[in-house]
Design a protein around this motif. Structure first.
Motif, short mmCIF file in Angstrom:
data_model
loop_
_atom_site.label_atom_id
_atom_site.label_comp_id
_atom_site.label_asym_id
_atom_site.label_seq_id
_atom_site.Cartn_x
_atom_site.Cartn_y
_atom_site.Cartn_z
N PRO A 6 0.84 -1.21 0.00
CA PRO A 6 0.00 0.00 0.00
C PRO A 6 0.87 1.25 0.00
O PRO A 6 1.91 1.30 0.67
CB PRO A 6 -0.80 -0.13 1.30
N THR A 7 0.46 2.26 -0.74
CA THR A 7 1.23 3.49 -0.83
C THR A 7 1.44 4.11 0.56
O THR A 7 2.49 4.71 0.82
CB THR A 7 0.52 4.49 -1.75
N ALA A 8 0.47 3.95 1.43
CA ALA A 8 0.60 4.50 2.78
C ALA A 8 1.80 3.90 3.51
O ALA A 8 2.48 4.61 4.26
CB ALA A 8 -0.69 4.25 3.57
N ILE A 9 2.06 2.62 3.32
CA ILE A 9 3.20 1.98 3.97
C ILE A 9 4.51 2.48 3.37
O ILE A 9 5.50 2.68 4.08
CB ILE A 9 3.10 0.45 3.85
N VAL A 10 4.52 2.71 2.07
CA VAL A 10 5.72 3.23 1.41
C VAL A 10 6.04 4.63 1.92
O VAL A 10 7.21 5.01 2.09
CB VAL A 10 5.53 3.22 -0.11
N MET A 11 4.99 5.41 2.20
CA MET A 11 5.18 6.77 2.67
C MET A 11 5.41 6.85 4.18
O MET A 11 5.74 7.93 4.70
CB MET A 11 3.95 7.62 2.31
N LEU A 12 5.23 5.75 4.87
CA LEU A 12 5.35 5.76 6.33
C LEU A 12 6.72 6.22 6.83
O LEU A 12 6.79 7.02 7.78
CB LEU A 12 5.00 4.38 6.90
N PRO A 13 7.85 5.76 6.27
CA PRO A 13 9.16 6.24 6.78
C PRO A 13 9.31 7.76 6.70
O PRO A 13 9.84 8.37 7.64
CB PRO A 13 10.17 5.53 5.87
N LEU A 14 8.83 8.37 5.61
CA LEU A 14 8.91 9.82 5.50
C LEU A 14 8.01 10.49 6.52
O LEU A 14 8.38 11.51 7.14
CB LEU A 14 8.53 10.26 4.08
N ALA A 15 6.82 9.91 6.75
CA ALA A 15 5.92 10.46 7.76
C ALA A 15 6.52 10.31 9.16
O ALA A 15 6.34 11.19 10.01
CB ALA A 15 4.57 9.75 7.69
N MET A 16 7.24 9.22 9.40
CA MET A 16 7.91 9.04 10.69
C MET A 16 8.95 10.13 10.90
O MET A 16 9.07 10.68 12.01
CB MET A 16 8.56 7.66 10.75
N ALA A 17 9.71 10.44 9.85
CA ALA A 17 10.72 11.49 9.96
C ALA A 17 10.07 12.85 10.23
O ALA A 17 10.56 13.63 11.06
CB ALA A 17 11.55 11.55 8.68
N LEU A 18 8.95 13.13 9.56
CA LEU A 18 8.25 14.41 9.77
C LEU A 18 7.67 14.50 11.18
O LEU A 18 7.72 15.56 11.82
CB LEU A 18 7.14 14.57 8.73
N THR A 19 7.12 13.38 11.66
CA THR A 19 6.55 13.37 13.01
C THR A 19 7.65 13.50 14.06
O THR A 19 7.48 14.18 15.08
CB THR A 19 5.75 12.09 13.25
N ALA A 20 8.79 12.84 13.81
CA ALA A 20 9.93 12.98 14.72
C ALA A 20 10.42 14.42 14.75
O ALA A 20 10.74 14.96 15.82
CB ALA A 20 11.05 12.03 14.30
N ALA A 21 10.47 15.06 13.58
CA ALA A 21 10.88 16.47 13.52
C ALA A 21 9.89 17.35 14.28
O ALA A 21 10.28 18.30 14.97
CB ALA A 21 10.98 16.91 12.07
#
Length: 335
Positions: free
Chosen positions: A71-86
């Protein structure tokens, strides 16, 4: 046997899914508490923010997942993790660090986190709207029906694609966190600061780095939990309202400040919710013939209705605080 499959679908699978999400969220809460010594009420909103970032990225790049078969959401998850961490690190620098530098009491930090909660909720509602949205943009959620090898069983065990991904990522997160805290130099420094901040500072440990790493881990885990929950059901801007109490209950049940206790507490709360709303009439129906004639099973027999499921974590929370304030794994109690 079909009744047993019904129990597996509605208690074993559902409890494992809910427990995994609560466990990942509670780990972030307990890590923040163990290092910063305050209850971060905005953590559930960071989970919602992570899910919203995934929704936004998935909307912008809807075909990104087809290349890898996920799913595209899973592919985008690492980038979302980085944004949430920021976001987590930015919130700490903007709101919590100035308060820590003035030596305020933990209750002041808690009140500040409530302010951050309201701020994040308002921003998410401003950009995401108020309605629910699916993280499957132009895709279809895969549903797997596992037929059991018994002739008497006609019902399949049902599990969805995001649930499988959730179980895998939960296992990876638990193992990764264990290795990080027990094997890495930075993880050992975090444990030392958790046990005695003053001694850790006197020993030359860079506490500013430890605080930043804690927020990065908590933000990344928050994005995972919020995204996988939204994949399994749907994304809602008020997602944090339904997550805040359960993840804090899980953290307290396991022992505040104890990461692995938070994982156990997440599954305790998750399975308690599933068992509380389960219709026990289905399981008792095959043995109804052995009951007295005057005893008739109702159509629905559950401890609480589905609409009152939120009461279960609150009940567990109060019971644990009364019976064992330090939690199952003897976490920290700040007086």
């Amino acid at each position: 046997m079909n009744e047993l499959v019904f129990f597996i679908n509605n208690v074993i699978v559902a409890g494992s899914v809910t427990g995994s999400i609560y466990a990942i969220g509670a780990v972030g809460v307990t890590l923040i508490f163990s290092i910063m010594r305050f209850a971060h009420f905005a953590h559930a909103d960071m989970m919602t923010f992570g899910a919203f970032m995934v929704l936004l990225l998935t909307t912008l790049f809807p075909a990104a997942g087809s290349a890898v078969g996920l799913p595209t959401a899973i592919v985008m998850l690492p980038l979302a993790m980085a944004l949430t961490a920021a976001l987590a690190v930015g919130i700490d620098r903007a709101f919590y660090k100035p308060l820590r530098s003035h030596g305020v009491k933990p209750i002041v930090m808690v009140i500040a986190s409530l302010g951050v909660t309201l701020m994040l909720q308002g921003l998410i509602r401003l950009f995401a709207g108020t309605g629910g949205q699916s993280l499957y943009v132009g895709e279809r959620k895969e549903i797997y029906r596992l037929e059991l090898p018994f002739e008497a069983i006609t019902r399949p065990v049902v599990i969805t694609e995001p649930q499988v991904i959730l179980f895998v990522l939960t296992a990876v997160a638990v193992v990764g966190l264990h290795l990080f805290l027990s094997r890495s130099r930075l993880g050992k420094a975090m444990r030392a600061m958790s046990d005695n901040p003053d001694l850790a500072l006197a020993s030359g440990i860079n506490t500013h780095t430890i605080v930043a790493v804690t927020w990065v881990i908590a933000g990344g885990l928050a994005a995972i939990a919020g995204t996988l929950l939204s994949l399994d059901v749907t994304f809602k801007p008020d997602l944090s309202f339904f997550l805040l109490l359960p993840i804090f209950a899980a953290a307290i049940v396991g022992g505040v400040g104890h990461p692995f206790g938070a994982i156990a507490g997440g599954f305790v709360v998750g399975f308690a919710e599933a068992l509380a709303v389960f219709n026990w009439t289905v399981l008792l129906r095959p043995v109804q013939a052995y009951f007295p004639e005057w005893l008739e099973l109702p159509r629905s027999l559950a401890f609480v209705g589905t609409e009152y499921k939120i009461v279960v974590p609150f009940f567990i929370l109060v019971a644990i605080l009364v019976w064992r304030p330090t939690g199952l794994f003897k976490g920290k109690v700040i007086t």
